[in-house]
Write an enzyme that holds these catalytic residues in place. Structure first.
Site, mmCIF file in Angstrom:
data_model
loop_
_atom_site.group_PDB
_atom_site.id
_atom_site.type_symbol
_atom_site.label_atom_id
_atom_site.label_comp_id
_atom_site.label_asym_id
_atom_site.label_seq_id
_atom_site.Cartn_x
_atom_site.Cartn_y
_atom_site.Cartn_z
ATOM 1 N N ARG A 198 0.818 -1.212 0.000
ATOM 2 C CA ARG A 198 0.000 0.000 0.000
ATOM 3 C C ARG A 198 0.856 1.267 0.000
ATOM 4 O O ARG A 198 0.530 2.269 0.646
ATOM 5 C CB ARG A 198 -0.968 0.022 1.193
ATOM 6 C CG ARG A 198 -1.863 -1.190 1.270
ATOM 7 C CD ARG A 198 -2.752 -1.345 0.046
ATOM 8 N NE ARG A 198 -3.419 -2.637 0.091
ATOM 9 C CZ ARG A 198 -2.967 -3.734 -0.531
ATOM 10 N NH1 ARG A 198 -1.852 -3.677 -1.257
ATOM 11 N NH2 ARG A 198 -3.617 -4.871 -0.449
ATOM 12 N N SER A 205 -10.686 -0.754 3.879
ATOM 13 C CA SER A 205 -9.791 -1.088 4.989
ATOM 14 C C SER A 205 -9.133 0.170 5.545
ATOM 15 O O SER A 205 -8.478 0.910 4.809
ATOM 16 C CB SER A 205 -8.715 -2.069 4.522
ATOM 17 O OG SER A 205 -9.290 -3.257 4.053
ATOM 18 N N GLU A 237 -3.937 2.557 6.953
ATOM 19 C CA GLU A 237 -3.779 2.517 5.500
ATOM 20 C C GLU A 237 -4.296 3.826 4.919
ATOM 21 O O GLU A 237 -3.790 4.325 3.930
ATOM 22 C CB GLU A 237 -4.560 1.335 4.926
ATOM 23 C CG GLU A 237 -4.407 1.115 3.452
ATOM 24 C CD GLU A 237 -5.085 -0.158 2.976
ATOM 25 O OE1 GLU A 237 -5.752 -0.103 1.927
ATOM 26 O OE2 GLU A 237 -4.959 -1.191 3.671
#
Length: 340
Positions: free
Chosen positions: A164, A240, A336
């Protein structure tokens, strides 16, 4: 190009947080940046690059210039018997691109269906889900420098893709705008389904590999995501919120002694990845409410706007979750989502 002042970003963030930018500009050609830089007032302010802000949590108004790429062309730049190379504008909706390639029966993007946001954000975040990541198919990333409008192209290996993250999220954050990417996809007869995600494999287990099509994988991924992740149009969210933490071998076995059923995935280097959702749910946060913010009842890894939540409420909830998980498991959950 149209410069808008005191602009609400409500429709440009999936958390549905109503904050404002001092100025807002949509960039659809290279010369737009040079034109903006000639304005002394605009040039003196901080600039921020966004797509659909599907991975951003705004906590306050932005006293600067918000730039959004609207390049939206898709074209084939090269193909052979086995592959097709596709050039895609950064302003294209990611899910629209995935559906376009699935309709063409090309392999490569079907596991990444229904991820919100734009194509320009995909390499920045190195988006990923269900056994696939953007870096698996990206060959080149074309960027514009928002200080001088200059063009620079990055090959895949130069992007420093990680979990990510990428060079565009680190060294070049808010400096380089991704305005186009090139993807290498496999033609139907020369590719196959990525069934590394177990629930997907189970869903398609009655079919032989040669019978499975990109559309079949796409449909299953859409179904899985709709069951697990709230629709941002109904409950604002960014999917998420936290990354899945990784711990070393010794600490994992210490945790396993206390929690024998702890889910995990052993990495190639011997470390262990633990689902953040399991940690959060074990701490009792699933379905919990904090003001107008909450932890989704569908999936503990998703923080949601229950209606009228501020960015600060959502950030406070995230911090409370982090503190509880850290206290119980000795693990820090890294967001994230970028909190601004």
């Amino acid at each position: 190009m149209h410069i808008q002042a005191n602009y609400s970003l409500l429709k440009h963030n999936t958390f549905r947080v109503n904050i404002r930018s001092q100025y807002y500009v949509e960039i659809n050609k290279q010369s737009d940046i040079l034109t903006l830089r000639t304005d002394v007032k605009l040039a003196s302010l901080p600039w921020r690059i966004v797509g659909d802000s599907s991975n951003l949590l705004y906590t306050h108004n932005f006293p600067g210039v918000t730039l959004r790429c609207t390049f939206n062309k898709i074209r084939i730049v090269k193909e052979d018997d086995e592959n097709v190379w596709l050039s895609v504008g950064g302003g294209v909706k990611w899910h629209d691109l995935v559906e376009y390639t699935v309709n063409k029966k090309w392999w490569g993007l079907e596991n990444l269906a229904l991820i919100p946001g734009t194509v320009g954000a995909a390499p920045v975040q190195n988006i990923g889900a269900y056994g696939a990541e953007a870096r698996d198919v990206i060959t080149r990333v074309q960027t514009l420098n928002v200080y001088d409008g200059s063009h620079r192209e990055f090959r895949n290996a130069e992007c420093n893709f990680g979990y990510r993250t990428s060079i565009f999220k680190q060294e070049y954050i808010n400096r380089l705008m991704v305005y186009r990417i090139t993807l290498r996809l496999r033609k139907f007869s020369h590719g196959q389904a990525n069934l590394s995600y177990d629930p997907l494999k189970v869903a398609l287990q009655d079919h032989k590999k040669e019978e499975i099509t990109p559309r079949m994988v796409f449909d299953q991924i859409v179904s899985i995501r709709q069951q697990r992740i709230p629709d941002p149009a109904v409950q604002g969210n960014a999917g998420s919120f936290f990354k899945n933490p990784v711990v070393d071998d010794n600490y994992f076995h210490t945790l396993q002694n206390d929690y024998p059923d702890i889910p995990h995935h052993k990495m190639l280097d011997g470390s262990y990845k633990i689902p953040a959702a399991w940690l959060i749910e074990t701490c009792g946060w699933k379905g919990h409410r904090h003001g107008s913010a909450g932890v989704s009842q569908k999936h503990a890894l998703v923080l949601v706007n229950l209606g009228g939540a501020t960015g600060s409420e959502l950030a406070e909830l995230a911090q409370l979750v982090q503190e509880d998980v850290n206290h119980k498991f000795g693990i820090y959950l890294e967001p994230e989502v970028i909190i601004l």
